[in-house]
Design a protein around this motif. Structure first.
Motif, PDB file in Angstrom:
ATOM      1  N   LYS A  33       0.810  -1.221   0.000  1.00 23.17           N
ATOM      2  CA  LYS A  33       0.000   0.000   0.000  1.00 23.17           C
ATOM      3  C   LYS A  33       0.843   1.270   0.000  1.00 23.17           C
ATOM      4  CE  LYS A  33      -4.084  -2.043   2.171  1.00 23.17           C
ATOM      5  NZ  LYS A  33      -5.037  -1.987   3.319  1.00 23.17           N
ATOM      6  N   SER A  34       2.122   1.146   0.289  1.00 28.16           N
ATOM      7  CA  SER A  34       2.982   2.334   0.347  1.00 28.16           C
ATOM      8  C   SER A  34       3.560   2.698  -1.020  1.00 28.16           C
ATOM      9  CB  SER A  34       4.119   2.122   1.350  1.00 28.16           C
ATOM     10  OG  SER A  34       5.052   1.166   0.878  1.00 28.16           O
ATOM     11  N   PHE A  35       3.325   1.863  -2.024  1.00 32.42           N
ATOM     12  CA  PHE A  35       3.896   2.101  -3.348  1.00 32.42           C
ATOM     13  C   PHE A  35       2.830   2.494  -4.359  1.00 32.42           C
ATOM     14  CE2 PHE A  35       6.915  -1.184  -1.680  1.00 32.42           C
ATOM     15  CZ  PHE A  35       8.030  -0.360  -1.602  1.00 32.42           C
ATOM     16  N   LYS A  36       3.213   3.338  -5.294  1.00 31.26           N
ATOM     17  CA  LYS A  36       2.404   3.564  -6.477  1.00 31.26           C
ATOM     18  C   LYS A  36       2.579   2.364  -7.399  1.00 31.26           C
ATOM     19  CE  LYS A  36       2.948   8.580  -6.167  1.00 31.26           C
ATOM     20  NZ  LYS A  36       3.506   9.806  -6.795  1.00 31.26           N
ATOM     21  N   GLY A  37       1.683   2.225  -8.362  1.00 33.46           N
ATOM     22  CA  GLY A  37       1.712   1.066  -9.229  1.00 33.46           C
ATOM     23  C   GLY A  37       3.035   0.881  -9.947  1.00 33.46           C
ATOM     24  N   TRP A  38       3.588   1.978 -10.503  1.00 32.34           N
ATOM     25  CA  TRP A  38       4.838   1.863 -11.243  1.00 32.34           C
ATOM     26  C   TRP A  38       6.008   1.509 -10.335  1.00 32.34           C
ATOM     27  CZ3 TRP A  38       8.868   5.163 -10.075  1.00 32.34           C
ATOM     28  CH2 TRP A  38       8.553   6.354  -9.391  1.00 32.34           C
ATOM     29  N   GLN A  39       5.934   1.959  -9.081  1.00 30.87           N
ATOM     30  CA  GLN A  39       6.991   1.621  -8.135  1.00 30.87           C
ATOM     31  C   GLN A  39       6.942   0.124  -7.792  1.00 30.87           C
ATOM     32  OE1 GLN A  39       5.755   4.514  -5.161  1.00 30.87           O
ATOM     33  NE2 GLN A  39       7.681   5.635  -5.445  1.00 30.87           N
ATOM     34  N   LYS A  40       5.745  -0.361  -7.507  1.00 30.03           N
ATOM     35  CA  LYS A  40       5.601  -1.777  -7.163  1.00 30.03           C
ATOM     36  C   LYS A  40       6.014  -2.669  -8.324  1.00 30.03           C
ATOM     37  CE  LYS A  40       1.445  -3.375  -6.323  1.00 30.03           C
ATOM     38  NZ  LYS A  40       0.185  -3.676  -5.576  1.00 30.03           N
ATOM     39  N   ASN A  41       5.618  -2.288  -9.546  1.00 31.12           N
ATOM     40  CA  ASN A  41       6.005  -3.077 -10.719  1.00 31.12           C
ATOM     41  C   ASN A  41       7.523  -3.118 -10.868  1.00 31.12           C
ATOM     42  OD1 ASN A  41       3.338  -3.557 -11.342  1.00 31.12           O
ATOM     43  ND2 ASN A  41       3.199  -1.891 -12.840  1.00 31.12           N
ATOM     44  N   ALA A  42       8.159  -1.974 -10.675  1.00 28.92           N
ATOM     45  CA  ALA A  42       9.612  -1.919 -10.818  1.00 28.92           C
ATOM     46  C   ALA A  42      10.306  -2.764  -9.752  1.00 28.92           C
ATOM     47  CB  ALA A  42      10.087  -0.473 -10.739  1.00 28.92           C
ATOM     48  N   ILE A  43       9.860  -2.646  -8.522  1.00 30.90           N
ATOM     49  CA  ILE A  43      10.505  -3.378  -7.428  1.00 30.90           C
ATOM     50  C   ILE A  43      10.295  -4.875  -7.579  1.00 30.90           C
ATOM     51  CG2 ILE A  43      10.385  -3.822  -4.941  1.00 30.90           C
ATOM     52  CD1 ILE A  43       9.905  -0.786  -4.592  1.00 30.90           C
ATOM     53  N   THR A  44       9.070  -5.304  -7.867  1.00 29.29           N
ATOM     54  CA  THR A  44       8.828  -6.740  -8.008  1.00 29.29           C
ATOM     55  C   THR A  44       9.607  -7.307  -9.195  1.00 29.29           C
ATOM     56  OG1 THR A  44       6.792  -6.278  -9.247  1.00 29.29           O
ATOM     57  CG2 THR A  44       6.571  -6.677  -6.888  1.00 29.29           C
ATOM     58  N   GLY A  45       9.705  -6.537 -10.271  1.00 29.62           N
ATOM     59  CA  GLY A  45      10.495  -6.989 -11.407  1.00 29.62           C
ATOM     60  C   GLY A  45      11.965  -7.135 -11.063  1.00 29.62           C
ATOM     61  N   PHE A  46      12.494  -6.162 -10.321  1.00 25.89           N
ATOM     62  CA  PHE A  46      13.903  -6.212  -9.935  1.00 25.89           C
ATOM     63  C   PHE A  46      14.169  -7.372  -8.982  1.00 25.89           C
ATOM     64  CE2 PHE A  46      17.368  -4.823  -7.071  1.00 25.89           C
ATOM     65  CZ  PHE A  46      18.400  -4.821  -8.002  1.00 25.89           C
ATOM     66  N   LEU A  47      13.282  -7.594  -8.012  1.00 25.98           N
ATOM     67  CA  LEU A  47      13.455  -8.712  -7.086  1.00 25.98           C
ATOM     68  C   LEU A  47      13.464 -10.038  -7.849  1.00 25.98           C
ATOM     69  CD1 LEU A  47      11.133  -7.537  -4.171  1.00 25.98           C
ATOM     70  CD2 LEU A  47      13.631  -7.620  -4.137  1.00 25.98           C
ATOM     71  N   GLY A  48      12.591 -10.144  -8.840  1.00 26.65           N
ATOM     72  CA  GLY A  48      12.580 -11.354  -9.655  1.00 26.65           C
ATOM     73  C   GLY A  48      13.895 -11.554 -10.397  1.00 26.65           C
ATOM     74  N   GLU A  49      14.437 -10.489 -10.955  1.00 28.42           N
ATOM     75  CA  GLU A  49      15.719 -10.570 -11.655  1.00 28.42           C
ATOM     76  C   GLU A  49      16.844 -11.013 -10.717  1.00 28.42           C
ATOM     77  OE1 GLU A  49      16.493  -6.782 -13.311  1.00 28.42           O
ATOM     78  OE2 GLU A  49      14.830  -6.839 -14.734  1.00 28.42           O
ATOM     79  N   GLN A  50      16.765 -10.581  -9.469  1.00 26.40           N
ATOM     80  CA  GLN A  50      17.802 -10.911  -8.491  1.00 26.40           C
ATOM     81  C   GLN A  50      17.587 -12.275  -7.838  1.00 26.40           C
ATOM     82  OE1 GLN A  50      20.542  -8.779  -7.913  1.00 26.40           O
ATOM     83  NE2 GLN A  50      19.628  -7.866  -9.748  1.00 26.40           N
ATOM     84  N   GLY A  51      16.485 -12.922  -8.153  1.00 28.69           N
ATOM     85  CA  GLY A  51      16.183 -14.211  -7.558  1.00 28.69           C
ATOM     86  C   GLY A  51      15.751 -14.131  -6.109  1.00 28.69           C
ATOM     87  N   ILE A  52      15.192 -12.983  -5.716  1.00 25.09           N
ATOM     88  CA  ILE A  52      14.733 -12.786  -4.339  1.00 25.09           C
ATOM     89  C   ILE A  52      13.232 -13.051  -4.278  1.00 25.09           C
ATOM     90  CG2 ILE A  52      14.557 -11.179  -2.397  1.00 25.09           C
ATOM     91  CD1 ILE A  52      16.899  -9.618  -3.657  1.00 25.09           C
ATOM     92  N   LYS A  53      12.862 -14.027  -3.493  1.00 21.67           N
ATOM     93  CA  LYS A  53      11.454 -14.402  -3.360  1.00 21.67           C
ATOM     94  C   LYS A  53      10.664 -13.307  -2.662  1.00 21.67           C
ATOM     95  CE  LYS A  53       8.489 -17.952  -1.232  1.00 21.67           C
ATOM     96  NZ  LYS A  53       8.492 -19.219  -0.432  1.00 21.67           N
TER      97      LYS A  53
END
Length: 317
Positions: free
Chosen positions: A289-309
């Motif tokens: 809830k603390s993120f805007k949509g574009w922020q959440k998309n960017a962070i989740t995408g980056f975590l996926g790239e880094q292999g962080i669950k």
């Protein structure tokens, strides 16, 4: 292996818990580190210096060079300040991983650095709450985590224990006593088993929460950490994740179009967590809830790239 406990004489919220701890049995004078006094009790070493608590860097390395003893962890006593002035007892990891080279940390540390977070943070938060309740400090005092912030630079698993949030409360002897009891019991200085010992306890649950987003006091992460058995590492509040949407004009949402030092902050916190929790399963918990949509998309995408669950609350129990 020794635990280093650090206090400064210029802060009542730091020296008072140290004095309360030294009033308990078994302490003996130790060797001075430059102009700092030291005291020893079993495998705990207490250091007192006369400077700001956040500026004496590398005390762990310096103690090892002086004594030949290997420092296993570092614990600091300090004050907490808050705009609300609310009385509080807080626990938190340290670092300024979001700052870039050339930026001056406002409260110690070095840009891009995150100390290994002490595995005791979660277990000690729960222990602190119990001790504070038994000494009638709750509900007057809030018992809470804080996000990762400030120095000094350390190289071993580290946590801060703080009393907040005004001079009246920094000087409260009952609060100082509770913090001292937390260390006494948490390190088992008087005997028994210590609390939050990753090497001994993680066989029951090796999942480690890496908090991403939210406010400084991490309420949505706190809801999870207060559950028995949950381990917690760094807590990167929103202000520690500087993000700038460079693609607003064309509607792209991939994280490669997002500026700021948020990726570096996440990487530094994750790498420090791996050092502190060997063999642990590090799981990111997002305050969605603390993120805007574009922020959440960017962070989740980056975590996926880094292999962080990425985990939901039930994934940590």
């Amino acid at each position: 292996m020794v635990t280093l406990v650090v206090a400064t004489t210029i802060d009542p919220a730091s020296i008072n818990p140290a004095n309360e701890l030294l009033a308990m049995p078994g302490w003996l004078p130790g060797p001075p580190l430059q102009e700092m006094k030291s005291f020893a009790n079993r495998d705990v070493r207490l250091l007192q210096h006369d400077r700001s608590i956040v500026v004496e860097d590398d005390l762990d390395n310096r103690w090892e060079e002086l004594t030949g003893e290997v420092v296993d962890e570092v614990i600091f006593f300090s004050r907490h300040t808050a705009v609300s002035n609310r009385p509080a007892l807080t626990v938190h990891p340290i670092g300024v991983p979001h700052l870039r080279d050339g930026e001056v940390p406002p409260q110690g540390g070095k840009p891009g650095w995150a100390a290994p977070p002490s595995p005791r943070i979660g277990p000690w938060l729960r222990l602190l709450k119990g001790i504070a309740q038994s000494h009638n400090l709750v509900p007057e005092f809030e018992i809470t985590l804080e996000g990762t912030h400030h120095g000094p630079v350390t190289n071993k698993p580290t946590l801060f224990l703080e009393i907040g949030s005004t001079d009246e409360y920094w000087r409260r002897q009952d609060a100082a006593r509770v913090v001292a009891l937390l260390v006494w019991e948490g390190l088992a200085i008087g005997g028994g088993n210590d609390v939050g010992n990753w090497n001994r306890e993680h066989g029951k649950n090796n999942k480690v929460l890496l908090g991403i987003g939210g406010g400084h006091y991490a309420p949505r992460h706190m809801d999870i950490v207060l559950k028995d058995g949950v381990w917690v590492s760094h807590l990167l509040s929103g202000y520690s994740l500087p993000m700038e949407d460079l693609n607003q004009s064309n509607g792209e949402t991939n994280n490669k179009g997002i500026g700021g030092s948020w990726k570096e902050a996440i990487k530094a916190a994750y790498e420090a967590t791996k050092l502190a929790f060997p063999g642990g399963e590090i799981i990111a918990h997002l305050d969605h809830k603390s993120f805007k949509g574009w922020q959440k998309n960017a962070i989740t995408g980056f975590l996926g790239e880094q292999g962080i669950k990425i985990g939901k609350p039930n994934d940590f129990y």
